[in-house]
Design an enzyme around this catalytic site. Sequence first.
Site, PDB file in Angstrom:
ATOM      1  N   HIS A 105       5.754  54.338 129.101  1.00 56.80           N
ATOM      2  CA  HIS A 105       6.679  54.289 127.892  1.00 56.80           C
ATOM      3  C   HIS A 105       7.776  55.441 127.621  1.00 56.80           C
ATOM      4  CE1 HIS A 105       4.398  50.570 126.658  1.00 56.80           C
ATOM      5  NE2 HIS A 105       2.905  51.024 126.827  1.00 56.80           N
TER       6      HIS A 105
ATOM      7  N   TYR B 198      -3.580  60.032 127.949  1.00 61.01           N
ATOM      8  CA  TYR B 198      -1.954  60.794 126.576  1.00 61.01           C
ATOM      9  C   TYR B 198      -2.441  62.079 126.969  1.00 61.01           C
ATOM     10  CZ  TYR B 198      -1.891  56.053 125.492  1.00 61.01           C
ATOM     11  OH  TYR B 198      -1.631  54.132 124.717  1.00 61.01           O
TER      12      TYR B 198
END
Length: 343
Positions: free
Chosen positions: A59, A325
């Site tokens: 992303h 993450y």
Amino acid sequence: MNFSSTWQRWAIIALAVAIPALVFAYVAGWLAPQRLTPGKFVNQLETDGGVHPGMRRNHTKGLCVSGYFVSNGNGERLSSAPLFSPGQYPVTGRFSLPGGNPHGDDAKAAPRALGLRINAGLGQQWRMAMLSSPVFLVATPQAFFTLLKDKAPDPATGKPDGAKIAAFFKAHPETAPFLKWAKEHKRSDSFASTPFNSLDSFVFTNNKGQSHFVRWRFLPQTAFAPQPADAGNDFLFNDIAKRLEQGPVKWQLQVQVANPGDPVLDATKAWPAARQHIDVGTLVLTRSQSQDTGACGDLNFDPTILPSGMAPSDDPLLPARSAVYSNDFTRRLGERAKMEKQS
């Protein structure tokens, strides 16, 4: 000197050093090289999408946004989270597209993504990372890692091997609902007319101690229009920035409540549409900023960071997402610090 007591002290010191070292080695995967670790995940994302120092490994293309969430009080029926009390709460967010290319083609990207952080009051936050698809592609971290490996560019061609990817989908029938959505859904002309879904399930607990498995979705308040055939490379990001210059853009937050027996630990399976839905408030975005200078650049949209009254379910994807993450976040912050030192 008491030899026995001296030996015991040295033994305690040795254990104090050895135990953290063993924990570190376990987390890093050194004790079990075949074990899937956050570092292996991020390494594979780098193999697939390349490395753009200081930027997310997945992303990568994104835009910061900000605004606020207006709670209507209905959420108090489900959760004691302070942000469900009627009122207005600050929001920081980021629109993004999957993949590691910061210059990817908006017209070809699916699903679209939105990360949010709502300052929930009392020093608490609700962070989330959502997709426009109603379900996720796979149910487990191991399956997702296998897909990333199978999608890696073939050294001979520089492109993914289509046969490997086809074999993966054949071996993973749980991907069928996502693939059906990807094939049949109509792409809209804007992030503003795109819905965003939590995918994973969570547990909401109210002030009476009553708990429910839930998912949520942000429903756009902008009318749908199809993606234009001649959409440019950056049309989604240019469009939302322009819309926000002209005025607020809104989504309705709707919480879906599971019934007993619903698949609460499998993000590839949607719950029946007839399940209870509760409208709990409105997301209002008012401003966009480049991710190079905006607040979302240094923000980790870890979906396990939740206010009181909310908790992760046992969906195996949630702890994996949190760990990956975090690993990605640590790498890009280190790169930014190094670049700033060199400038």
